[in-house]
Design an enzyme around this catalytic site. Sequence first.
Site, short mmCIF file in Angstrom:
data_model
loop_
_atom_site.label_atom_id
_atom_site.label_comp_id
_atom_site.label_asym_id
_atom_site.label_seq_id
_atom_site.Cartn_x
_atom_site.Cartn_y
_atom_site.Cartn_z
N PRO A 9 31.49 33.33 50.36
CA PRO A 9 31.73 32.80 51.70
C PRO A 9 31.69 33.85 52.80
O PRO A 9 32.15 34.97 52.64
CB PRO A 9 33.14 32.19 51.60
CG PRO A 9 33.76 32.85 50.43
CD PRO A 9 32.66 33.15 49.47
N ASN A 10 31.09 33.43 53.92
CA ASN A 10 31.00 34.19 55.17
C ASN A 10 30.04 35.37 55.10
O ASN A 10 29.76 35.98 56.14
CB ASN A 10 32.39 34.67 55.61
CG ASN A 10 33.32 33.53 55.93
OD1 ASN A 10 33.01 32.69 56.78
ND2 ASN A 10 34.45 33.47 55.24
N ARG A 17 28.82 39.73 62.78
CA ARG A 17 30.22 39.92 63.13
C ARG A 17 30.79 41.12 62.38
O ARG A 17 30.28 41.53 61.36
CB ARG A 17 31.02 38.66 62.74
CG ARG A 17 30.61 37.40 63.48
CD ARG A 17 31.23 37.29 64.84
NE ARG A 17 32.67 37.54 64.79
CZ ARG A 17 33.57 36.63 64.38
NH1 ARG A 17 33.14 35.44 63.97
NH2 ARG A 17 34.86 36.94 64.38
N TYR A 22 31.35 45.71 58.06
CA TYR A 22 30.29 45.26 57.15
C TYR A 22 28.89 45.72 57.54
O TYR A 22 27.91 45.32 56.92
CB TYR A 22 30.33 43.74 57.05
CG TYR A 22 31.65 43.21 56.55
CD1 TYR A 22 32.49 42.48 57.38
CD2 TYR A 22 32.08 43.49 55.26
CE1 TYR A 22 33.73 42.02 56.92
CE2 TYR A 22 33.31 43.02 54.80
CZ TYR A 22 34.11 42.29 55.64
OH TYR A 22 35.33 41.82 55.18
N ASN A 71 29.15 39.37 44.91
CA ASN A 71 30.18 39.57 45.92
C ASN A 71 30.76 38.20 46.24
O ASN A 71 30.16 37.43 46.98
CB ASN A 71 29.60 40.24 47.17
CG ASN A 71 30.67 40.58 48.18
OD1 ASN A 71 31.79 40.08 48.11
ND2 ASN A 71 30.34 41.46 49.12
N ALA A 74 35.99 36.32 49.90
CA ALA A 74 37.44 36.06 49.82
C ALA A 74 37.84 35.31 48.56
O ALA A 74 39.01 35.38 48.14
CB ALA A 74 37.89 35.29 51.06
N ASP A 84 37.19 32.57 35.43
CA ASP A 84 36.95 31.88 34.16
C ASP A 84 35.46 31.67 33.90
O ASP A 84 35.00 31.78 32.76
CB ASP A 84 37.66 30.51 34.17
CG ASP A 84 39.18 30.61 34.05
OD1 ASP A 84 39.85 29.61 34.33
OD2 ASP A 84 39.68 31.72 33.69
N GLU A 95 30.76 43.19 39.84
CA GLU A 95 31.47 42.78 41.07
C GLU A 95 31.22 43.82 42.15
O GLU A 95 31.37 45.03 41.89
CB GLU A 95 32.97 42.67 40.79
CG GLU A 95 33.82 42.29 41.97
CD GLU A 95 35.30 42.22 41.63
OE1 GLU A 95 35.65 42.29 40.44
OE2 GLU A 95 36.10 42.08 42.58
N HIS A 97 31.90 44.87 46.38
CA HIS A 97 32.50 44.64 47.70
C HIS A 97 31.96 45.69 48.65
O HIS A 97 31.97 46.89 48.33
CB HIS A 97 34.03 44.70 47.62
CG HIS A 97 34.59 43.63 46.75
ND1 HIS A 97 34.58 42.30 47.11
CD2 HIS A 97 35.11 43.68 45.49
CE1 HIS A 97 35.10 41.59 46.13
NE2 HIS A 97 35.41 42.39 45.13
N ILE A 98 31.52 45.26 49.82
CA ILE A 98 30.94 46.16 50.81
C ILE A 98 32.00 47.12 51.33
O ILE A 98 31.76 48.33 51.45
CB ILE A 98 30.33 45.33 51.97
CG1 ILE A 98 29.18 44.45 51.44
CG2 ILE A 98 29.87 46.22 53.11
CD1 ILE A 98 28.79 43.33 52.38
N ARG A 104 42.44 48.14 52.63
CA ARG A 104 42.64 47.06 53.60
C ARG A 104 43.95 46.34 53.32
O ARG A 104 44.81 46.85 52.60
CB ARG A 104 41.41 46.13 53.58
CG ARG A 104 40.11 46.87 53.94
CD ARG A 104 38.91 45.94 53.94
NE ARG A 104 39.01 44.95 55.01
CZ ARG A 104 38.15 43.92 55.10
NH1 ARG A 104 37.19 43.74 54.18
NH2 ARG A 104 38.28 43.06 56.09
N ARG A 108 43.96 41.83 49.62
CA ARG A 108 42.61 42.13 49.13
C ARG A 108 42.62 43.09 47.94
O ARG A 108 41.57 43.39 47.38
CB ARG A 108 41.76 42.74 50.25
CG ARG A 108 41.60 41.87 51.47
CD ARG A 108 40.66 42.50 52.48
NE ARG A 108 40.79 41.90 53.80
CZ ARG A 108 40.17 40.78 54.19
NH1 ARG A 108 39.37 40.16 53.33
NH2 ARG A 108 40.36 40.27 55.39
O1 LIG Z 1 34.08 43.93 51.30
C1 LIG Z 1 33.57 42.88 50.84
O2 LIG Z 1 32.39 42.77 50.47
C2 LIG Z 1 34.41 41.60 50.80
O3 LIG Z 1 34.07 40.87 49.63
C3 LIG Z 1 34.03 40.81 52.02
C4 LIG Z 1 34.89 39.56 52.19
C5 LIG Z 1 34.60 38.93 53.53
C6 LIG Z 1 33.21 38.46 53.66
C7 LIG Z 1 33.00 38.08 55.09
O4 LIG Z 1 31.99 38.90 55.58
C8 LIG Z 1 31.78 38.84 56.91
C9 LIG Z 1 30.71 39.55 57.38
C10 LIG Z 1 30.45 39.56 58.73
C11 LIG Z 1 31.28 38.87 59.60
C12 LIG Z 1 32.38 38.15 59.11
C13 LIG Z 1 32.63 38.15 57.76
C14 LIG Z 1 36.38 39.89 52.12
O5 LIG Z 1 37.13 38.66 52.20
C15 LIG Z 1 36.70 40.62 50.84
O6 LIG Z 1 38.09 40.94 50.83
C16 LIG Z 1 35.88 41.90 50.75
#
Ligand SMILES: O=C(O)[C@]1(O)C[C@H](CCCOc2ccccc2)[C@@H](O)[C@H](O)C1
Length: 141
Positions: A9-10, A17, A22, A71, A74, A84, A95, A97-98, A104, A108
């Site tokens: 998601p996102n 954003r 990111y 990835n 959230a 699972d 796995e 994460h960027i 953080r 998280r």
């Molecule tokens: O650091 C990562 O890759 C995360 O998986 C990114 C997730 C968030 C993805 C949302 O990415 C966005 C990118 C641009 C603008 C808004 C959100 C966050 O909830 C994890 O804790 C760590």
Amino acid sequence: MRILILNGPNLNLLGKREPEIYGRKAFEDYFGELQAQFHEHKLEYFQSNHEGALLDKLHEVGFSYDGIVFNAGAYTHTSVALGDAIAGISTPVIEVHISNVHRREAFRHHSYLSAHCAGIIVGLGLQGYALGVQAIIGHQS
Ligand SMILES: O=C(O)[C@]1(O)C[C@H](CCCOc2ccccc2)[C@@H](O)[C@H](O)C1
């Protein structure tokens, strides 16, 4: 080799954003760079904001692909079901994460996925995806 890059998601908002966290590159642009870098292999990209769609994709490819770089966004911190699903498939999952989630917010710091993954790459930006692909190639060779 056949490798799925799977984003949750996102992550479709990458580059639009929160560039300070990111980066400024859209994932579709970065995926093109990944394909060029690993041109001898078949890379596929799927992104969904829906937990069930991500779970269905894991089932779809999880017994035939050579690896999955995942990835979960959230859902990493909430989804027993995705953990699972990873445990239930035979394809190895890396796995990614960027951001460095351990620098953080506390919520998280826990992942429901990590215990079921072959490896975890955290905090190295988009390069984490390339490192994940490289790990799959190196492991299967
Ligand atoms: O650091 C990562 O890759 C995360 O998986 C990114 C997730 C968030 C993805 C949302 O990415 C966005 C990118 C641009 C603008 C808004 C959100 C966050 O909830 C994890 O804790 C760590």
